[in-house]
Design a protein around this motif. Structure first.
Motif, PDB file in Angstrom:
ATOM      1  N   TYR A   1       0.828  -1.200   0.000  1.00 18.54           N
ATOM      2  CA  TYR A   1       0.000   0.000   0.000  1.00 18.54           C
ATOM      3  C   TYR A   1       0.867   1.256   0.000  1.00 18.54           C
ATOM      4  O   TYR A   1       1.987   1.265   0.519  1.00 18.54           O
TER       5      TYR A   1
ATOM      6  N   SER B   1      -9.555   4.650  -0.413  1.00 17.29           N
ATOM      7  CA  SER B   1      -9.670   3.414   0.369  1.00 17.29           C
ATOM      8  C   SER B   1      -8.447   3.282   1.264  1.00 17.29           C
ATOM      9  O   SER B   1      -7.304   3.312   0.793  1.00 17.29           O
TER      10      SER B   1
ATOM     11  N   HIS C   1      -6.249   1.330   4.508  1.00 20.08           N
ATOM     12  CA  HIS C   1      -6.024   0.063   5.185  1.00 20.08           C
ATOM     13  C   HIS C   1      -5.569   0.273   6.631  1.00 20.08           C
ATOM     14  O   HIS C   1      -6.160  -0.255   7.558  1.00 20.08           O
TER      15      HIS C   1
ATOM     16  N   GLY D   1      -2.977   2.998   1.947  1.00 21.03           N
ATOM     17  CA  GLY D   1      -4.140   2.485   1.243  1.00 21.03           C
ATOM     18  C   GLY D   1      -3.932   2.583  -0.253  1.00 21.03           C
ATOM     19  O   GLY D   1      -2.799   2.698  -0.745  1.00 21.03           O
ATOM     20  N   CYS D   2      -5.025   2.563  -1.012  1.00 26.53           N
ATOM     21  CA  CYS D   2      -4.971   2.608  -2.472  1.00 26.53           C
ATOM     22  C   CYS D   2      -5.093   4.054  -2.948  1.00 26.53           C
ATOM     23  O   CYS D   2      -6.027   4.755  -2.568  1.00 26.53           O
TER      24      CYS D   2
ATOM     25  N   TYR E   1     -10.405   0.596  -6.449  1.00 28.69           N
ATOM     26  CA  TYR E   1      -9.512  -0.554  -6.573  1.00 28.69           C
ATOM     27  C   TYR E   1      -9.202  -1.117  -5.189  1.00 28.69           C
ATOM     28  O   TYR E   1      -9.330  -0.424  -4.175  1.00 28.69           O
ATOM     29  N   TYR E   2      -8.760  -2.408  -5.155  1.00 30.78           N
ATOM     30  CA  TYR E   2      -8.421  -3.042  -3.886  1.00 30.78           C
ATOM     31  C   TYR E   2      -7.303  -4.041  -4.128  1.00 30.78           C
ATOM     32  O   TYR E   2      -6.791  -4.188  -5.247  1.00 30.78           O
TER      33      TYR E   2
ATOM     34  N   CYS F   1      -3.297  -2.846  -5.067  1.00 34.61           N
ATOM     35  CA  CYS F   1      -4.360  -1.929  -5.514  1.00 34.61           C
ATOM     36  C   CYS F   1      -4.598  -2.023  -7.012  1.00 34.61           C
ATOM     37  O   CYS F   1      -4.868  -1.021  -7.688  1.00 34.61           O
ATOM     38  N   SER F   2      -4.527  -3.233  -7.535  1.00 32.86           N
ATOM     39  CA  SER F   2      -4.682  -3.395  -8.986  1.00 32.86           C
ATOM     40  C   SER F   2      -6.016  -4.016  -9.377  1.00 32.86           C
ATOM     41  O   SER F   2      -6.341  -4.086 -10.564  1.00 32.86           O
TER      42      SER F   2
ATOM     43  N   ILE G   1     -10.815  -2.954   1.014  1.00 30.20           N
ATOM     44  CA  ILE G   1      -9.486  -2.867   0.411  1.00 30.20           C
ATOM     45  C   ILE G   1      -8.754  -4.190   0.423  1.00 30.20           C
ATOM     46  O   ILE G   1      -7.841  -4.420  -0.353  1.00 30.20           O
TER      47      ILE G   1
END
Length: 602
Positions: A24, A85, A87, A185-186, A191-192, A196-197, A211
């Motif tokens: 991340y 998003s 984490h 995070g992203c 995306y997650y 994050c792809s 996420i």
């Protein structure tokens, strides 16, 4: 902790956690930051907590944000720029580069701190990720990792000392001394996954998902399931499929998103969702038909067939009571006959009233009553004029006044005023001198907006008395006239000219600057600083200019005197004692022995 999926970790002992989150990005790095109470006149601004530097953890290392002293609340936040998003959140508190244990002075400052994620700058609008309620000076970790799987734009650090007494070990004041706060995070919404792809499922609410595992945080209306890939079924629809379909035509399934019935409603119900019974007064498919207001109970009928309950009201017939009585009939069961309506028209089918009224001279529901005294015409709706010779008394058919009209009025019905310029009984009197030749009052001849110039009185027939002039004789002749207070009654022009010092036709304007006297023909003397003299007698109000004296400052200074108003004496030290220039005081012929300067006073 505020969330079931949130947990707190120290840097030590979280290797499994670290391997999961290393992919991340730090979303807070170099983003815009703010704090509630900056430390004054020091380079410890809010941006220091997101500059990526945390090697020097003291005040003078230049890498920490430090808040002001003696505050009951402390708040710091970073703006991620958009809703992203998240984490977890990493926090490195200030240590002053001293071992972090119960003996470190700064542990007391951070006890009780909270962390929020919000879509606005208000923490109350967001999610509480963590609130310390158990740490002591010996157990508070630094640095700290807070898992907070959520979405938001603002990450807010908060502490307060507003409700004493405080737990043991707490500082008396609140601080937000942070050397670094990182939000992982992203960086791209929707995306997650660890890198994050992976795109969030298409039907996630606002395109947001967990996420970690990509499960939707909520579905758009009409869909359900962890990935929001299933349409609502079993007569359900809407947000989280929590709503029940209404009574659609032929029992059809409603729209899974909004609950609408694609082909309308069954009889007796209505609305987009067909979930409402026809209200009183409506019936049929989609409740589109109105119960007749002619039912025995108006507007009340069977919601399916529309049949009136209790029969019809007077004037109507048929099951739904929508057909009128025949022409010439009215009333209950259409058994009554019409009266005498205007032009022999048919009466109203319900109550027998004449729809367009009664003939002249009659009134009443069935047009059988003569007009009472004071009324006339069709339906007796017109009032006899109060301007009749006998006020309010006239012919019941034509409205003609008996005994003529009162003063100021004319015509058979006495409803027309006298013509402009006329007033009184039979309009035989003429108006006086009203302003701008306006018409006077048609009854008493008074001028409504006053008299023309030169006249006064109720009817503006009296000329202005001596000393007054203008409209309504309201202006006074000037006391500056040649004969004070005497002027032309129309224009106010003074007769015999003006008194000394005054000019203009009304003698209300002083002589121009530099002039005075009769007809302003005399010129001022040598007043100080070239000021204007008195407009009447020519005297200089503030004295004479250098070299002059006298009431009008026209006399040169006598030998031995000089200056303004000739008030200064020439020096006895002049070459010719007491003799000097009348303006400057300069000695003529120089000074006597032992003296110098132009005036020989030194």
């Amino acid at each position: 902790m505020c969330r079931e999926d949130a947990s707190l970790f120290c840097l030590l002992g979280f290797l499994p956690f670290l391997s999961t989150v290393l992919a991340y990005e730090n979303l807070a790095l170099n983003k815009s930051a703010w704090q509630q109470f900056p430390y004054p006149n020091r380079p410890w601004g809010a941006e220091k907590a997101v500059d990526g530097l945390k090697s020097a953890l003291g005040a003078f290392g230049g890498q920490c944000v430090i808040s002001g002293n003696y505050k009951s609340t402390a708040e710091w936040r970073v703006d991620l720029g958009e809703v992203l998003s998240i984490h977890y959140i990493f926090i490195q508190h200030r240590t002053e580069n001293v071992a972090w244990d119960e003996n470190n002075y700064y542990t007391a400052r951070f006890l009780g701190f909270s962390v929020y994620v919000s879509n606005s700058t208000r923490k109350e609008d967001g999610v509480l990720c963590f609130r310390d309620s158990n740490y002591t000076r010996a157990t508070i970790p630094n640095p700290t990792n807070i898992t907070c799987v959520t979405h938001g734009r603002y990450v807010i650090y908060y502490n307060n000392r507003t409700s004493p007494p405080y737990p043991a070990g707490y500082d008396s004041y609140a601080f937000n001394d942070i050397c670094e706060l990182e939000v992982y995070g992203c960086p791209t919404p929707g995306y997650y996954g660890e890198d994050c792809s992976l795109p969030c499922p298409q039907k996630c609410q606002e395109g947001r998902c967990n996420i970690v595992d990509g499960t939707c945080l909520g579905c758009i209306p009409g869909y359900t399931g962890p990935a929001c890939d299933k349409e609502c079924a079993d007569n359900r629809f809407g947000f989280e499929c929590n709503s029940t379909c209404g009574k659609c035509l032929n029992g059809e399934q409603c729209n899974h998103v909004n609950g609408s019935c694609p082909n309308g409603c069954d009889e007796g119900v209505f609305g987009d969702k067909c979930d409402k019974e026809c209200p009183v007064g409506l019936f049929g498919y989609n409740c589109r038909e109105n119960c007749s207001m002619n039912c025995g109970v108006p507007g009340k009928c069977d919601r399916v067939t529309g049949e009136c309950r209790g029969g019809c009201q007077p004037g109507w017939r048929d099951l739904q009571c929508k057909i009128k009585c025949k022409a010439g009939e009215f009333g209950q069961n259409c058994t009554e006959s019409c009266g005498n309506c205007v032009q022999n028209e048919a009466c109203h089918h319900v109550n027998g009233s004449c729809l367009n009224g009664c003939d002249a001279g009659y009134e009443g529901t069935n047009c059988t009553q003569e007009c009472p005294v004071g009324l006339f015409g069709y339906n007796c709706r017109e009032n006899c004029s109060m301007n009749c010779g006998v006020p309010g008394k006239c012919d019941r058919v034509t409205g003609e006044c008996r005994g003529g009209c009162q003063s100021g009025w004319r015509d058979l019905q006495c409803k027309i005023k006298c013509k402009a310029g006329e007033f009184g009984q039979n309009c035989t009197e003429s108006c006086g001198n009203c302003v701008q030749n306006e018409a006077c009052h048609h009854v008493n001849g008074s001028c409504l907006n006053g008299c023309d110039a030169g006249y006064e009185g109720t009817n503006c027939t009296q000329e202005c008395p001596v000393g007054l002039f203008g409209y309504n004789c309201r202006e006074n002749c000037s006391m500056n006239c040649g004969v004070p207070g005497k002027c032309d009654r129309v224009t106010g022009e003074c007769r015999g000219g003006c008194q000394p010092g005054w000019r203009d036709l009304q003698c209300k304007i002083k002589c121009k600057a530099g002039e005075f006297g009769q007809n302003c023909t005399e010129s001022c003397g040598n007043c100080v600083q070239n000021e204007a003299c008195h407009h009447v007698n020519g005297s200089c109000l503030n004295g004479c200019d250098a070299g002059y004296e006298g009431t009008n400052c026209t006399q040169e200074c006598p030998v031995g005197l000089f200056g303004y108003n000739c008030r200064e004496n020439c020096s006895m030290n002049c070459g010719v004692p007491g003799k000097c220039d009348r303006v400057t005081g300069e000695c003529r012929g120089g000074c006597q022995s032992g003296w110098r300067d132009l005036q020989c006073v030194q």
